[in-house]
Design a protein around this motif. Sequence first.
Motif, PDB file in Angstrom:
ATOM      1  N   SER A  61      -0.615  -7.253   1.387  1.00 19.37           N
ATOM      2  CA  SER A  61      -0.966  -5.975   0.754  1.00 19.37           C
ATOM      3  C   SER A  61      -1.057  -4.848   1.788  1.00 19.37           C
ATOM      4  O   SER A  61      -0.666  -3.713   1.504  1.00 19.37           O
ATOM      5  CB  SER A  61      -2.271  -6.093  -0.030  1.00 19.37           C
ATOM      6  OG  SER A  61      -3.344  -6.425   0.824  1.00 19.37           O
ATOM      7  N   GLN A  62      -1.540  -5.151   2.982  1.00 20.39           N
ATOM      8  CA  GLN A  62      -1.583  -4.131   4.032  1.00 20.39           C
ATOM      9  C   GLN A  62      -0.169  -3.760   4.478  1.00 20.39           C
ATOM     10  O   GLN A  62       0.125  -2.588   4.711  1.00 20.39           O
ATOM     11  CB  GLN A  62      -2.403  -4.623   5.225  1.00 20.39           C
ATOM     12  CG  GLN A  62      -2.580  -3.547   6.283  1.00 20.39           C
ATOM     13  CD  GLN A  62      -3.290  -4.051   7.534  1.00 20.39           C
ATOM     14  OE1 GLN A  62      -3.089  -5.185   7.958  1.00 20.39           O
ATOM     15  NE2 GLN A  62      -4.124  -3.196   8.111  1.00 20.39           N
ATOM     16  N   SER A  65       1.255  -1.508   1.924  1.00 19.98           N
ATOM     17  CA  SER A  65       0.665  -0.176   2.070  1.00 19.98           C
ATOM     18  C   SER A  65       1.358   0.611   3.183  1.00 19.98           C
ATOM     19  O   SER A  65       1.629   1.810   3.032  1.00 19.98           O
ATOM     20  CB  SER A  65      -0.826  -0.308   2.358  1.00 19.98           C
ATOM     21  OG  SER A  65      -1.400   0.948   2.555  1.00 19.98           O
ATOM     22  N   SER A  69       3.492   4.049   2.641  1.00 22.23           N
ATOM     23  CA  SER A  69       3.164   5.267   3.387  1.00 22.23           C
ATOM     24  C   SER A  69       4.407   5.880   4.015  1.00 22.23           C
ATOM     25  O   SER A  69       4.572   7.100   4.039  1.00 22.23           O
ATOM     26  CB  SER A  69       2.132   4.964   4.482  1.00 22.23           C
ATOM     27  OG  SER A  69       0.910   4.606   3.908  1.00 22.23           O
TER      28      SER A  69
END
Length: 126
Positions: A61-62, A65, A69
């Motif tokens: 999930s990071q 992200s 971005s």
Amino acid sequence: MASFRGNNLFDSGPTRVVVQAASEDIQVSRFPGIDGEHHLLMGRSGRDVIQEGTLTASSASQLRSRVDSICNQVGQRGNLVDDLGWTYGDCVLLSFELTGPRRVDAAGVHCADYRLTYRQPIDDVS
């Protein structure tokens, strides 16, 4: 640590920046019944700046992200600063792509190789 528009989007790993030469735009014209072609030089245009690297994150999930971005910056104009502190001014981020499969290394770190293409106008090319 590389950044774009002041955002540290690439702090998870080293990057490589390849700067291509400014190019000469040319318009080619051909006319029916006449052999050959006419070349009209349109002047020098900007250059492409290619950035490649590996994004890393502690979880899927990071990593997602981080990817999101960067995707949100596509079409934006700003300064690109590479790992060595060199600044490429007034670049437009044209494209972002993951260049290989996402993976998890032996230490459990989530990784994804990427490639970004920027366009830097002739005004800032020296």
